[in-house]
Write a protein that holds these residues in place. Sequence first.
Motif, PDB file in Angstrom:
ATOM      1  N   UNK A 114     -15.571  -1.413  -7.421  1.00  0.00           N
ATOM      2  CA  UNK A 114     -14.919  -1.784  -5.892  1.00  0.00           C
ATOM      3  C   UNK A 114     -13.407  -1.794  -5.888  1.00  0.00           C
ATOM      4  N   UNK A 115     -12.907  -2.602  -6.896  1.00  0.00           N
ATOM      5  CA  UNK A 115     -11.689  -2.971  -6.759  1.00  0.00           C
ATOM      6  C   UNK A 115     -10.395  -1.786  -6.334  1.00  0.00           C
ATOM      7  N   UNK A 116     -10.941  -0.693  -7.298  1.00  0.00           N
ATOM      8  CA  UNK A 116      -9.808   0.428  -7.485  1.00  0.00           C
ATOM      9  C   UNK A 116      -9.675   0.954  -6.169  1.00  0.00           C
ATOM     10  N   UNK A 117     -10.627   1.186  -5.225  1.00  0.00           N
ATOM     11  CA  UNK A 117     -10.525   1.638  -3.795  1.00  0.00           C
ATOM     12  C   UNK A 117      -9.329   0.593  -3.003  1.00  0.00           C
ATOM     13  N   UNK A 118      -9.537  -0.389  -3.091  1.00  0.00           N
ATOM     14  CA  UNK A 118      -8.632  -1.472  -2.668  1.00  0.00           C
ATOM     15  C   UNK A 118      -7.008  -1.271  -3.151  1.00  0.00           C
ATOM     16  N   UNK A 119      -7.353  -1.083  -4.526  1.00  0.00           N
ATOM     17  CA  UNK A 119      -5.944  -1.020  -5.144  1.00  0.00           C
ATOM     18  C   UNK A 119      -5.235   0.182  -4.865  1.00  0.00           C
ATOM     19  N   UNK A 120      -5.833   1.308  -4.471  1.00  0.00           N
ATOM     20  CA  UNK A 120      -5.408   2.644  -3.942  1.00  0.00           C
ATOM     21  C   UNK A 120      -4.760   2.217  -2.419  1.00  0.00           C
ATOM     22  N   UNK A 121      -5.711   1.706  -1.719  1.00  0.00           N
ATOM     23  CA  UNK A 121      -5.285   1.235  -0.386  1.00  0.00           C
ATOM     24  C   UNK A 121      -3.871   0.551  -0.170  1.00  0.00           C
ATOM     25  N   UNK A 122      -3.840  -0.496  -1.324  1.00  0.00           N
ATOM     26  CA  UNK A 122      -2.642  -1.550  -1.129  1.00  0.00           C
ATOM     27  C   UNK A 122      -1.488  -0.671  -1.954  1.00  0.00           C
ATOM     28  N   UNK A 123      -1.677   0.328  -2.777  1.00  0.00           N
ATOM     29  CA  UNK A 123      -0.423   1.193  -3.200  1.00  0.00           C
ATOM     30  C   UNK A 123       0.083   1.990  -1.920  1.00  0.00           C
ATOM     31  N   UNK A 124      -0.504   2.476  -0.917  1.00  0.00           N
ATOM     32  CA  UNK A 124      -0.064   3.060  -0.015  1.00  0.00           C
ATOM     33  C   UNK A 124       0.639   2.162   1.188  1.00  0.00           C
ATOM     34  N   UNK A 125       0.538   0.827   0.866  1.00  0.00           N
ATOM     35  CA  UNK A 125       1.250  -0.047   1.961  1.00  0.00           C
ATOM     36  C   UNK A 125       2.680   0.299   2.106  1.00  0.00           C
ATOM     37  N   UNK A 126       3.266  -0.194   3.356  1.00  0.00           N
ATOM     38  CA  UNK A 126       4.667  -0.105   3.272  1.00  0.00           C
ATOM     39  C   UNK A 126       5.168  -1.375   3.050  1.00  0.00           C
ATOM     40  N   UNK A 127       4.530  -2.344   2.853  1.00  0.00           N
ATOM     41  CA  UNK A 127       4.940  -3.636   2.043  1.00  0.00           C
ATOM     42  C   UNK A 127       4.971  -3.748   0.775  1.00  0.00           C
TER      43      UNK A 127
END
Length: 156
Positions: A114-127
Motif C-alpha cells: 500500500x505504501x508504494x502508491x503514497x511514495x509515488x504520490x509524494x515523489x510528484x510533490x512540489x515540496x
Amino acid sequence: MTILERLFTLQDIKYKEFNDKLIPNISSNTTIGIKIPNLRKLSKELLKENGYNDFISKNDHLYFEEKLLHGFLLEKIDDFDEAIKRVELFLPMIDNWAISDTVKINAFKKHKDLLINYIYKWLESDHIYTQRFAIVQLMRYYLDEDFKCEYLEKVS
C-alpha cells in the motif's frame, strides 16, 4: 508543564551550536539543541502519558525539535491508515533533511504494498522535503527483495 517547556529543559547549547551547522537552511532561532536520544526518550514518555494528541494535531510547530518530536510520535502509530493520514499532514512541516531522513514510521514496514502508491504520490510533490521523505522510504523499505527498477525511474 507544556511539551515545549519540557523540550527546553532538555536543551544543550553546545549541541545546538553543533547541530545548527549541520542544518544551515533553517534559522538558529528555530532550534533548541536537543540530542536525538533525548527526543526519543521524551516521545516514549509522552506516549505513556497519552498527552500528545493535541501536539500531533498541530501543524504550526516553530522549533526543529518540535517537528522531530512530532515525527517520533507518528513513528509509533500502528494503524497504517491512521499513520498515512497523520504523515500527510506532517509532510508540509518538514523543512530540512534531518527530519525527512530520521523519521521512520513503524506501520509502513508491514504495508509496503500500500505504501508504494503514497511514495509515488509524494515523489510528484512540489515540496522538496516531501520528495526526499519519499526517496528515504524507498531506500528504507524497497532495497531488498522488493526492489524494482521502476523505482529508480520514478525517482529520476
